[in-house]
Design a protein around this motif. Sequence first.
Motif, PDB file in Angstrom:
ATOM      1  N   CYS A  60       0.841  -1.209   0.000  1.00  0.00           N
ATOM      2  CA  CYS A  60       0.000   0.000   0.000  1.00  0.00           C
ATOM      3  C   CYS A  60       0.875   1.257   0.000  1.00  0.00           C
ATOM      4  CB  CYS A  60      -0.957  -0.006   1.190  1.00  0.00           C
ATOM      5  SG  CYS A  60      -0.210  -0.436   2.764  1.00  0.00           S
ATOM      6  N   VAL A  61       1.945   1.203   0.803  1.00  0.00           N
ATOM      7  CA  VAL A  61       2.865   2.352   0.876  1.00  0.00           C
ATOM      8  C   VAL A  61       3.591   2.510  -0.465  1.00  0.00           C
ATOM      9  CG1 VAL A  61       4.896   3.279   2.055  1.00  0.00           C
ATOM     10  CG2 VAL A  61       3.160   2.039   3.359  1.00  0.00           C
ATOM     11  N   ALA A  62       4.039   1.367  -0.999  1.00  0.00           N
ATOM     12  CA  ALA A  62       4.805   1.399  -2.254  1.00  0.00           C
ATOM     13  C   ALA A  62       3.965   1.873  -3.433  1.00  0.00           C
ATOM     14  CB  ALA A  62       5.358   0.015  -2.547  1.00  0.00           C
ATOM     15  N   SER A  63       2.662   1.583  -3.416  1.00  0.00           N
ATOM     16  CA  SER A  63       1.827   1.962  -4.557  1.00  0.00           C
ATOM     17  C   SER A  63       1.287   3.383  -4.434  1.00  0.00           C
ATOM     18  CB  SER A  63       0.668   0.981  -4.714  1.00  0.00           C
ATOM     19  OG  SER A  63      -0.075   0.935  -3.520  1.00  0.00           O
ATOM     20  N   CYS A  64       1.367   3.938  -3.224  1.00  0.00           N
ATOM     21  CA  CYS A  64       0.832   5.298  -3.002  1.00  0.00           C
ATOM     22  C   CYS A  64       1.824   6.348  -3.474  1.00  0.00           C
ATOM     23  CB  CYS A  64       0.546   5.493  -1.519  1.00  0.00           C
ATOM     24  SG  CYS A  64       0.009   7.155  -1.113  1.00  0.00           S
ATOM     25  N   LYS A  65       1.343   7.330  -4.226  1.00  0.00           N
ATOM     26  CA  LYS A  65       2.261   8.365  -4.715  1.00  0.00           C
ATOM     27  C   LYS A  65       2.800   9.216  -3.564  1.00  0.00           C
ATOM     28  CE  LYS A  65      -1.361  11.681  -6.042  1.00  0.00           C
ATOM     29  NZ  LYS A  65      -1.052  12.871  -5.251  1.00  0.00           N
ATOM     30  N   ASN A  66       2.115   9.173  -2.412  1.00  0.00           N
ATOM     31  CA  ASN A  66       2.558   9.928  -1.233  1.00  0.00           C
ATOM     32  C   ASN A  66       3.219   9.035  -0.187  1.00  0.00           C
ATOM     33  OD1 ASN A  66       1.158  12.012  -2.492  1.00  0.00           O
ATOM     34  ND2 ASN A  66      -0.710  11.581  -1.336  1.00  0.00           N
ATOM     35  N   SER A  67       3.373   7.757  -0.499  1.00  0.00           N
ATOM     36  CA  SER A  67       3.899   6.781   0.473  1.00  0.00           C
ATOM     37  C   SER A  67       3.113   6.836   1.778  1.00  0.00           C
ATOM     38  CB  SER A  67       5.391   7.019   0.744  1.00  0.00           C
ATOM     39  OG  SER A  67       6.121   6.853  -0.424  1.00  0.00           O
ATOM     40  N   SER A  68       1.808   6.811   1.667  1.00  0.00           N
ATOM     41  CA  SER A  68       0.962   6.836   2.862  1.00  0.00           C
ATOM     42  C   SER A  68       0.718   5.413   3.356  1.00  0.00           C
ATOM     43  CB  SER A  68      -0.375   7.502   2.521  1.00  0.00           C
ATOM     44  OG  SER A  68      -1.307   7.272   3.558  1.00  0.00           O
ATOM     45  N   ALA A  69       0.647   5.269   4.677  1.00  0.00           N
ATOM     46  CA  ALA A  69       0.430   3.931   5.265  1.00  0.00           C
ATOM     47  C   ALA A  69      -1.000   3.790   5.789  1.00  0.00           C
ATOM     48  CB  ALA A  69       1.430   3.703   6.385  1.00  0.00           C
ATOM     49  N   MET A  70      -1.904   4.615   5.267  1.00  0.00           N
ATOM     50  CA  MET A  70      -3.270   4.651   5.815  1.00  0.00           C
ATOM     51  C   MET A  70      -4.033   3.338   5.632  1.00  0.00           C
ATOM     52  SD  MET A  70      -4.396   7.759   7.074  1.00  0.00           S
ATOM     53  CE  MET A  70      -6.007   8.211   6.484  1.00  0.00           C
ATOM     54  N   LEU A  71      -3.766   2.604   4.540  1.00  0.00           N
ATOM     55  CA  LEU A  71      -4.508   1.348   4.346  1.00  0.00           C
ATOM     56  C   LEU A  71      -4.062   0.320   5.392  1.00  0.00           C
ATOM     57  CD1 LEU A  71      -6.691   0.093   2.511  1.00  0.00           C
ATOM     58  CD2 LEU A  71      -4.869  -0.984   1.226  1.00  0.00           C
ATOM     59  N   SER A 109      -4.189  10.649  -0.209  1.00  0.00           N
ATOM     60  CA  SER A 109      -4.888  11.509  -1.183  1.00  0.00           C
ATOM     61  C   SER A 109      -6.148  10.831  -1.708  1.00  0.00           C
ATOM     62  CB  SER A 109      -3.996  11.839  -2.378  1.00  0.00           C
ATOM     63  OG  SER A 109      -2.982  12.712  -2.016  1.00  0.00           O
ATOM     64  N   ASN A 110      -6.504   9.687  -1.131  1.00  0.00           N
ATOM     65  CA  ASN A 110      -7.702   8.939  -1.540  1.00  0.00           C
ATOM     66  C   ASN A 110      -7.727   8.607  -3.036  1.00  0.00           C
ATOM     67  OD1 ASN A 110      -8.750   9.104   1.125  1.00  0.00           O
ATOM     68  ND2 ASN A 110      -9.472  11.170   0.711  1.00  0.00           N
ATOM     69  N   THR A 111      -6.549   8.305  -3.594  1.00  0.00           N
ATOM     70  CA  THR A 111      -6.537   7.932  -5.016  1.00  0.00           C
ATOM     71  C   THR A 111      -7.004   6.485  -5.193  1.00  0.00           C
ATOM     72  OG1 THR A 111      -4.279   7.068  -5.049  1.00  0.00           O
ATOM     73  CG2 THR A 111      -4.521   9.422  -5.456  1.00  0.00           C
ATOM     74  N   GLY A 112      -6.865   5.681  -4.142  1.00  0.00           N
ATOM     75  CA  GLY A 112      -7.319   4.285  -4.189  1.00  0.00           C
ATOM     76  C   GLY A 112      -6.299   3.333  -4.798  1.00  0.00           C
ATOM     77  N   ALA A 113      -5.080   3.821  -5.110  1.00  0.00           N
ATOM     78  CA  ALA A 113      -4.056   2.948  -5.711  1.00  0.00           C
ATOM     79  C   ALA A 113      -3.701   1.796  -4.771  1.00  0.00           C
ATOM     80  CB  ALA A 113      -2.806   3.758  -6.048  1.00  0.00           C
ATOM     81  N   CYS A 114      -3.747   2.066  -3.457  1.00  0.00           N
ATOM     82  CA  CYS A 114      -3.364   1.043  -2.476  1.00  0.00           C
ATOM     83  C   CYS A 114      -4.273  -0.180  -2.537  1.00  0.00           C
ATOM     84  CB  CYS A 114      -3.359   1.632  -1.074  1.00  0.00           C
ATOM     85  SG  CYS A 114      -4.880   2.489  -0.617  1.00  0.00           S
ATOM     86  N   GLU A 115      -5.578   0.041  -2.649  1.00  0.00           N
ATOM     87  CA  GLU A 115      -6.493  -1.114  -2.653  1.00  0.00           C
ATOM     88  C   GLU A 115      -6.376  -1.907  -3.958  1.00  0.00           C
ATOM     89  OE1 GLU A 115     -10.710  -0.392  -2.190  1.00  0.00           O
ATOM     90  OE2 GLU A 115     -10.851   0.753  -4.039  1.00  0.00           O
ATOM     91  N   VAL A 116      -5.957  -1.231  -5.033  1.00  0.00           N
ATOM     92  CA  VAL A 116      -5.754  -1.933  -6.303  1.00  0.00           C
ATOM     93  C   VAL A 116      -4.568  -2.886  -6.193  1.00  0.00           C
ATOM     94  CG1 VAL A 116      -5.184  -1.613  -8.759  1.00  0.00           C
ATOM     95  CG2 VAL A 116      -6.760  -0.037  -7.641  1.00  0.00           C
ATOM     96  N   GLU A 117      -3.523  -2.431  -5.494  1.00  0.00           N
ATOM     97  CA  GLU A 117      -2.276  -3.208  -5.423  1.00  0.00           C
ATOM     98  C   GLU A 117      -2.210  -4.167  -4.244  1.00  0.00           C
ATOM     99  OE1 GLU A 117      -1.141  -3.018  -8.169  1.00  0.00           O
ATOM    100  OE2 GLU A 117       0.515  -1.613  -8.397  1.00  0.00           O
ATOM    101  N   CYS A 118      -3.091  -4.011  -3.258  1.00  0.00           N
ATOM    102  CA  CYS A 118      -3.009  -4.842  -2.045  1.00  0.00           C
ATOM    103  C   CYS A 118      -3.169  -6.326  -2.401  1.00  0.00           C
ATOM    104  CB  CYS A 118      -4.089  -4.426  -1.056  1.00  0.00           C
ATOM    105  SG  CYS A 118      -4.144  -5.514   0.387  1.00  0.00           S
ATOM    106  N   PRO A 119      -2.195  -7.168  -2.023  1.00  0.00           N
ATOM    107  CA  PRO A 119      -2.303  -8.592  -2.375  1.00  0.00           C
ATOM    108  C   PRO A 119      -3.452  -9.278  -1.645  1.00  0.00           C
ATOM    109  CG  PRO A 119      -0.417  -8.235  -0.932  1.00  0.00           C
ATOM    110  CD  PRO A 119      -0.935  -6.880  -1.298  1.00  0.00           C
TER     111      PRO A 119
END
Lengths: 223, 246
Positions: B165-176, B215-225
Amino acid sequence: MAWFFKFINSSIGKKFIMALTGLLLSLFLIIHLGNNLLLLVDEDIFNSLVGGLGGLKPLVRVIEVLLAILFMIHIINGIRLTIQNKKSSPQGNKVNSGTETASISSQTMAISGITILAFLIFHLRTIWVKFQEMHASQDHEFFNVVAESNIGFGNIWITIFYIIALILLSMHLKHGFQSAFQTFGLSDSRYKTIINCIAVFFWFVIPGLFITIAIYFGFFFNN
Amino acid sequence: MKVTLQVWRQKNRTTTGDFVSYDVENVSGDMSFFEMLDMLNNSLISEGEDPISFDHDCREGICGTCGVSINGRAHGPLKGVTTCQLHMRSFSDGDVLVVEPWRASAFPVIRDLVVDRTSFDKIMEAGGYVSIKTGGTPDANAIPIPKFDAEEAMDSASCIGCGACVASCKNSSAMLFVGAKVSQFALLPQGKVERKERALNMVATMDDEGFGNCSNTGACEVECPKEISIINIARLNREFFKASFN
């Protein structure tokens, strides 16, 4: 008050401020659109309404100051978030996964935001300043300024700039709305459907009607 | 088949790394991505070169140890799998694959593709637990928990803390990650007791560790295994908001 400052300085608090100021600013769009739609209805009604605002000056000034404060908070907080995010993610991937994982509107919030700010400054320096001068000189031909003058839709380049800025506003609101309700923790609530409908109204209907006005006066009025 | 890898090579934390290109031949589609790297490493060792360092443990997709970005995608292009469960049949002959470590200032590179994820441990230490004697396995239905809540909590608990989630986030956020951990406890009666302190402390530690803002882009949930939903982030926001104002 310590808890309040702790909250607004936290990562979630900063997002919360961003969402709240963004939503309040969006509300102004409804009033502005309602006013501008009169351009399509009747020249005299538009002129008398804008002229009438001259008599409500103290109230209008208070609203203007409030909007300016909201804009300042939204912008400063946005810059602060952007700087921190760049610090947290100093090196991106060599290959950008682009829109495979996130929408264009969500990845271009800073760019769309800066363009909207540039548009706003331009809009205020031309139309707003001109209207203030006209109020002072009791000149009530506001419709002509918007529809025909060189600082309004009489200038094709200004019309194009308005349309581009409004498309970017639509993108900004599309992600902004979804993001704001996610930040408020309401995106999975029972109000989800209502929230989605309100979001479509703000990112599609409102900018769409503003663009319709720009296209009508820029390309079809008096042609 | 044959693939060309552009792998991030970095000696240690202090040196700057760079991409090194390797051609890997005789790759079978049934090989996992790591088996392909093992094969490359064997040949590097036999040539007297340093093998490529990468994190892995169970190789069954359950431990959360592995994780690299492949062509900009955390854990590669396949949805819902960890890197160890990614097989070479997901790629084509002649593909060029750019292999990078997780990119985030909170995850400093230790060597090559290995990053230091101690920051996740610190977040867990700040509240990812319940302070009660849990004893043995309780009898079923001894504590009545609605089915929906139990399912939601289990969905959140399936987070393996890999850091995708951190790696896929453009801001390196750990919120997920934090959202999943806070949710899994907040949804269950045993976890509700400490929900306030947990939300406040875990978010404070997340911020201190230098993760970015969501930033609520949702990239993290797309990449989460484990396909953790961003509903967990919405719940974290609610939990944090309630905890801050009560």
